[in-house]
Design a protein around this motif. Sequence first.
Motif, PDB file in Angstrom:
ATOM      1  N   PRO A   1      31.901 -17.264 -13.995  1.00  0.00           N
ATOM      2  CA  PRO A   1      31.866 -18.675 -14.402  1.00  0.00           C
ATOM      3  C   PRO A   1      33.248 -19.309 -14.459  1.00  0.00           C
ATOM      4  O   PRO A   1      33.369 -20.540 -14.460  1.00  0.00           O
ATOM      5  CB  PRO A   1      31.238 -18.623 -15.795  1.00  0.00           C
TER       6      PRO A   1
ATOM      7  N   THR B   1      33.489 -22.784 -10.229  1.00  0.00           N
ATOM      8  CA  THR B   1      32.897 -23.801 -11.105  1.00  0.00           C
ATOM      9  C   THR B   1      32.205 -24.924 -10.338  1.00  0.00           C
ATOM     10  O   THR B   1      31.441 -25.677 -10.936  1.00  0.00           O
ATOM     11  CB  THR B   1      33.994 -24.425 -11.996  1.00  0.00           C
TER      12      THR B   1
ATOM     13  N   ARG C   1      28.582 -22.579  -6.426  1.00  0.00           N
ATOM     14  CA  ARG C   1      27.935 -21.604  -7.305  1.00  0.00           C
ATOM     15  C   ARG C   1      26.486 -21.369  -6.877  1.00  0.00           C
ATOM     16  O   ARG C   1      26.027 -20.222  -6.801  1.00  0.00           O
ATOM     17  CB  ARG C   1      27.955 -22.082  -8.764  1.00  0.00           C
TER      18      ARG C   1
ATOM     19  N   SER D   1      25.393 -17.774  -5.572  1.00  0.00           N
ATOM     20  CA  SER D   1      24.509 -17.097  -6.529  1.00  0.00           C
ATOM     21  C   SER D   1      23.199 -16.690  -5.878  1.00  0.00           C
ATOM     22  O   SER D   1      22.591 -15.666  -6.243  1.00  0.00           O
ATOM     23  CB  SER D   1      24.228 -18.010  -7.726  1.00  0.00           C
TER      24      SER D   1
END
Length: 584
Positions: free
Chosen positions: A249, A253, A258, A262
């Motif tokens: 994290p 950012t 992300r 992810s």
Amino acid sequence: MLEKKCEFRGEEAIAEFEEITLDAAAVQRETLRRILADNAAAEYLQGLGLAGRTDVDSFRACVPLATHADLEPYIARIADGDTSPILTGKPVTSISLSSGTTQGKRKYLPFNQELVKSTMQIYRTSYAFRNRAFPVDDGKALQFIYGSRQFTTKGGLTATTATTNVYRSEEFMPTMRAIQSQVCSPDAVIFGPDFSQSLYCHLLCGLLYADEVRIVSATFAHSVVLAFQTFERVWEELCADIRDGVLSPTRVTVPAVRKAVSALLTPNPVLADAVERKCAALSNWYGVIPALFPKAKYVHGIMTGSMEHYVKKLRHYAGGLPLVAAEYGASEGWVGANVEPETPPESATFTVLPNIAYFEFIPLKTSDGGAAAEACYAYAEPEPIGLTEVTVGEHYEVVMTTFAGLYRYRLGDVVKVAGFYNSTPKLKFVCRRNLMLSINIDKNSEQDLQLAVDGAAKILAAEKLEVIDYSSHADLSRDPGHYVIFWELNAEANDDVLQSCCDELDRVFTDPGYVGSRKASAIAPLELRVLQRGTFQKVLRHYLSLGAPVSQFKSPRCVGRSNSGVLQILSGNVVKVFFSAAYD
């Protein structure tokens, strides 16, 4: 991105290359005819009285040699929204921006679909020869590439780097897949707004696909070196991300980045343990690339010119993997492909593709008529000659006429003709002509500077130290003026060693004008300024703040007074200063 079916046949690409190089003179005449016919309505050409003629003699008689300064007013009108045929028959679709690392100012250049086509052609040609030398089966490429920020000009055209214009083209991704260079990272990473976050994610995605990585590449060698210098610092965090299946994290950012990365992550402690074992087994990170990516066949990127300094460090990271120099081109357009990929980068040559532009070459002779063996500077200038009229062993400045509206454009690159492939020349990049250190009658080029740094760095090597990066400046603030060399080192060196390096730097500049001026005290002793660690990262961030992407970054080797932003950064991060005693 829109995607098209794109199948690659390497031997067909090589056969096509063989065909166009058999009679390069005829191909050049046809290429010029096409360029002039397509752009006959252009105001620039009409104003020169070409009157629709497309032959070589009329073209050379009517159209003068040009620099960017000559074309800048025309390009400015295009950027401001004038859609009349100014430089090209068809409207320019977007604007390309040069890096600005050469002279501290970014140049606007016209960009169109023809440049995309020539890019795909040179990618396919180079890959065909690479794949013949280093066969690659199905896999991916760990590419450290970064799209740059783009903006809209006053006239509504998108302005960004040439590489980003290519990355955003609908041909890019299918071509990359076809030549076994499908990137590991999602588009959101390539076009992410923060290069540090994108770099971290490139490394992470590469590790996730480690067994599929066949090629490790970047536009410039510097970007690969930067990536693995970063890996040295963040590998434990990368392993934690892989182990837990959760993206850091703090490191990443940007929401879009992300989300995209992810989606690739699931907890994988087995992979994390494997990466940790491999890192622990390495000695000073030698061979980290093949250790992490055991099926990789080679490392690929531009490794000539100002990038040659990074080859030593890249070879350290690559271990026994071959280093393959990428194609030769500039923001203005492509010149040649590397069709001998087994050749070490220091000796790489680039074979001109005679159908991607019309090429001329200005012979470079010193004032006494001798060959300009080391000259990237002043000499007598005869008329340019054609692509097939060049002589092996001679030096030339490259002149280009492109499909995107540049006519008899002086590229500013000095090349040496190393030989011929069929009837088209093989060029060795020597230096940028306008990058030089000069106080009065002395003239030292980018290549001269590199030789001086390499020579002095041998003293450091005995102490297990190395020059991470370097630059220079001709200081005329006092009389007599003197050379200033900026060094960033990997660790602290003692003063005696650095004094020896300073003296050696001064001695290795062997230009007669310099040596005579030093002996006559018309040039003051050379100054070596040792910089804080991380200074060149600050220079990089400075260029990024101006909108340049990391993939286009080249450390400025000679910083003029006009490049005040970089000069302030370098001068503001000096930790030690030495003056040469070589001529005392």
